[in-house]
Design a protein around this motif. Structure first.
Motif, PDB file in Angstrom:
ATOM      1  N   LEU A   1       8.708  77.665  23.578  1.00 58.67           N
ATOM      2  CA  LEU A   1       9.098  79.160  22.766  1.00 58.67           C
ATOM      3  C   LEU A   1      10.483  78.935  22.731  1.00 58.67           C
ATOM      4  O   LEU A   1      11.197  78.341  23.848  1.00 58.67           O
ATOM      5  CB  LEU A   1       8.652  80.032  23.715  1.00 58.67           C
TER       6      LEU A   1
ATOM      7  N   ARG B   1      13.996  84.429  23.998  1.00 58.82           N
ATOM      8  CA  ARG B   1      14.205  85.531  23.341  1.00 58.82           C
ATOM      9  C   ARG B   1      15.156  86.387  24.048  1.00 58.82           C
ATOM     10  O   ARG B   1      15.139  86.198  25.247  1.00 58.82           O
ATOM     11  CB  ARG B   1      13.041  86.239  23.074  1.00 58.82           C
TER      12      ARG B   1
ATOM     13  N   GLU C   1      14.994  89.572  24.786  1.00 61.16           N
ATOM     14  CA  GLU C   1      14.218  90.477  25.556  1.00 61.16           C
ATOM     15  C   GLU C   1      14.068  89.872  26.917  1.00 61.16           C
ATOM     16  O   GLU C   1      14.195  90.669  27.879  1.00 61.16           O
ATOM     17  CB  GLU C   1      12.855  90.711  24.926  1.00 61.16           C
TER      18      GLU C   1
ATOM     19  N   ASN D   1       6.832  85.001  31.802  1.00 58.92           N
ATOM     20  CA  ASN D   1       6.698  85.447  30.566  1.00 58.92           C
ATOM     21  C   ASN D   1       5.553  84.625  30.042  1.00 58.92           C
ATOM     22  O   ASN D   1       5.868  83.757  29.075  1.00 58.92           O
ATOM     23  CB  ASN D   1       8.042  85.185  29.754  1.00 58.92           C
ATOM     24  N   PRO D   2       4.426  85.120  30.230  1.00 58.58           N
ATOM     25  CA  PRO D   2       3.206  84.334  29.800  1.00 58.58           C
ATOM     26  C   PRO D   2       2.906  84.615  28.382  1.00 58.58           C
ATOM     27  O   PRO D   2       3.612  85.415  27.674  1.00 58.58           O
ATOM     28  CB  PRO D   2       2.094  84.751  30.745  1.00 58.58           C
ATOM     29  N   PRO D   3       2.183  83.818  27.769  1.00 54.25           N
ATOM     30  CA  PRO D   3       1.745  84.037  26.219  1.00 54.25           C
ATOM     31  C   PRO D   3       1.144  85.485  26.438  1.00 54.25           C
ATOM     32  O   PRO D   3       0.173  85.653  27.272  1.00 54.25           O
ATOM     33  CB  PRO D   3       0.637  82.825  26.085  1.00 54.25           C
ATOM     34  N   TYR D   4       1.332  86.527  25.379  1.00 55.78           N
ATOM     35  CA  TYR D   4       0.763  87.831  25.530  1.00 55.78           C
ATOM     36  C   TYR D   4       0.236  88.271  24.214  1.00 55.78           C
ATOM     37  O   TYR D   4      -0.278  89.478  24.081  1.00 55.78           O
ATOM     38  CB  TYR D   4       1.595  88.719  26.533  1.00 55.78           C
ATOM     39  N   ILE D   5       0.366  87.492  23.241  1.00 52.84           N
ATOM     40  CA  ILE D   5       0.216  88.052  21.888  1.00 52.84           C
ATOM     41  C   ILE D   5      -1.548  87.918  21.775  1.00 52.84           C
ATOM     42  O   ILE D   5      -2.041  86.584  21.680  1.00 52.84           O
ATOM     43  CB  ILE D   5       0.822  87.490  21.009  1.00 52.84           C
TER      44      ILE D   5
ATOM     45  N   VAL E   1       7.678  82.028  13.020  1.00 53.33           N
ATOM     46  CA  VAL E   1       6.857  81.935  14.357  1.00 53.33           C
ATOM     47  C   VAL E   1       5.570  81.129  14.585  1.00 53.33           C
ATOM     48  O   VAL E   1       5.449  80.289  15.236  1.00 53.33           O
ATOM     49  CB  VAL E   1       6.851  83.469  15.240  1.00 53.33           C
TER      50      VAL E   1
ATOM     51  N   ALA F   1       2.295  78.809  23.653  1.00 53.16           N
ATOM     52  CA  ALA F   1       3.318  79.694  24.315  1.00 53.16           C
ATOM     53  C   ALA F   1       3.297  81.120  23.840  1.00 53.16           C
ATOM     54  O   ALA F   1       3.774  82.053  24.233  1.00 53.16           O
ATOM     55  CB  ALA F   1       4.494  79.045  24.026  1.00 53.16           C
ATOM     56  N   LEU F   2       2.123  81.212  22.755  1.00 58.31           N
ATOM     57  CA  LEU F   2       2.294  82.916  22.207  1.00 58.31           C
ATOM     58  C   LEU F   2       1.188  83.537  22.407  1.00 58.31           C
ATOM     59  O   LEU F   2       1.022  84.690  22.693  1.00 58.31           O
ATOM     60  CB  LEU F   2       2.496  82.469  20.689  1.00 58.31           C
TER      61      LEU F   2
ATOM     62  N   GLU G   1       7.296  89.838  31.819  1.00 57.76           N
ATOM     63  CA  GLU G   1       7.464  90.038  30.613  1.00 57.76           C
ATOM     64  C   GLU G   1       6.135  90.769  29.748  1.00 57.76           C
ATOM     65  O   GLU G   1       4.993  89.890  30.026  1.00 57.76           O
ATOM     66  CB  GLU G   1       7.831  89.306  29.791  1.00 57.76           C
TER      67      GLU G   1
HETATM   68  N1  GLN Z   1       8.090  87.685  22.234  1.00 51.05           N
HETATM   69  C1  GLN Z   1       7.447  86.648  21.496  1.00 51.05           C
HETATM   70  C2  GLN Z   1       7.113  86.773  20.201  1.00 51.05           C
HETATM   71  O1  GLN Z   1       7.381  87.977  19.720  1.00 51.05           O
HETATM   72  C3  GLN Z   1       6.156  86.416  22.537  1.00 51.05           C
HETATM   73  C4  GLN Z   1       6.444  85.695  23.795  1.00 51.05           C
HETATM   74  C5  GLN Z   1       5.054  85.800  24.430  1.00 51.05           C
HETATM   75  O2  GLN Z   1       3.941  85.738  24.100  1.00 51.05           O
HETATM   76  N2  GLN Z   1       5.049  85.729  25.509  1.00 51.05           N
HETATM   77  O3  GLN Z   1       7.109  86.072  19.448  1.00 51.05           O
END
Ligand code: GLN
Ligand code: SAM
Length: 282
Positions: free
Chosen positions: A91, A94, A96, A186-190, A202, A210-211, A241
């Protein structure tokens, strides 16, 4: 005759605009090609490009127009004032996430000395390396499930001259035989369904592992809340995160896992819920 810098730049910006791509990428590319940044580039906007610069600029602009991230073309991204090599295996760090590092440094001051820190899912190494740079006496471990990502992270630790213990493996597996003062991630979180609304730059170019995460993006927080309790020191800190809509769900998960801890939802500079800190013990 070659083009003046500002003419090439304006043309590239409007081409990017017309494809709904980030026009600022042209500026970063021009800085890279001319090896001039910020004010120096501004002062020379009316200078002509050299023939080599002109060819390079337009070849790389072609790449940008496919949606490729400018950081993949340049090969680096800045994070916490440091330079990180990036490629398709990690990734792109970012802004943030810089706030996660800052918040963790502040909240881990109450843990003195050589504190033991783990960064789970380190990617480019951004969190682990920035933390170590700011707190050199900390003993920092960084993990990832991707061998290719760990290679990049290792190179970044060398480039930034810090010593990090890199380990490969799933979630807490590589850190489960020790206790930790600070665990960051900051794990994948989407959620997978969100990919429809995301920028092609992206979705088409950054690693999906990673996403995206199962369970509406909450999978990794559930696992961490389950697995971390026996691994944390009596006085310790967890910082993760989160996606901006996940604040209450993720804070609840950690509050349940650590009933006596102070769990807080922290916003980023844009006013969005972005981090959860879980302060354990006195
Ligand atoms: N902030 C990233 C994005 O918007 C996502 C990172 C995550 O999933 N940890 O693409
Ligand atoms: N920490 C970096 C950052 O903040 O820029 C990268 C974060 S990226 C959102 C998530 C990282 O977690 C990726 O590098 C990915 O390879 C890694 N990852 C995904 N699944 C994992 C798992 N099961 N165990 C460990 N790491 C994992």
């Amino acid at each position: 005759m070659t083009e003046q810098i500002y003419k090439a730049l304006n043309k590239a910006k409007s081409l990017l605009d017309s494809k709904d791509l980030d026009a600022h990428a042209a500026q970063l590319l021009m800085e890279h090609v001319t090896k001039k940044s910020g004010a120096a580039l501004l002062a020379d906007l009316r200078e002509p490009l050299t023939p080599e610069q002109q060819t390079a600029f337009w070849n790389k602009t072609e790449d940008l127009l496919t949606g490729k991230p400018v950081q993949h073309i340049i090969g680096t991204e800045q994070f916490y004032g440091l330079s990180f090599e990036v490629n398709e295996h990690v990734l792109i760090p970012r802004p943030e996430t810089e706030e996660l590092v800052l918040g963790a440094l502040e909240r881990s001051r109450r843990i003195p000395g050589k504190c033991r820190v783990a960064d789970i899912g380190t990617g480019s190494g951004a969190i682990a390396i920035a933390y170590k740079k700011e707190r050199p006496e900390a003993l920092v471990t960084a993990t990832d499930i991707s061998e290719a990502a760990l290679k990049v992270a290792k190179r970044n630790s060398e480039l930034n001259e810090v010593d990090i213990d890199f380990r490969i493996g799933n979630l807490t597996e590589p850190i489960k035989t020790e206790k930790w003062d600070v665990v960051l991630s900051n794990p994948p979180y989407i959620a997978i369904e969100e990919s429809q609304e995301m920028s092609r730059t992206v979705v088409d170019f950054e690693p999906h592992n990673a996403l995206f995460a199962d369970d509406d993006g909450l999978f990794f927080y559930k696992k961490l809340a389950q697995e971390l309790p026996p691994l944390m020191e009596n006085r310790s800190l967890i910082g993760v995160e989160i996606g901006y809509l996940q604040g209450s769900q993720v804070s609840e998960l950690f509050q349940k896992a650590f009933p006596d801890a102070r769990v807080s939802i922290v916003k980023d500079v844009n006013g969005k819920d972005r981090m959860i800190f879980c302060e354990i013990g006195e």
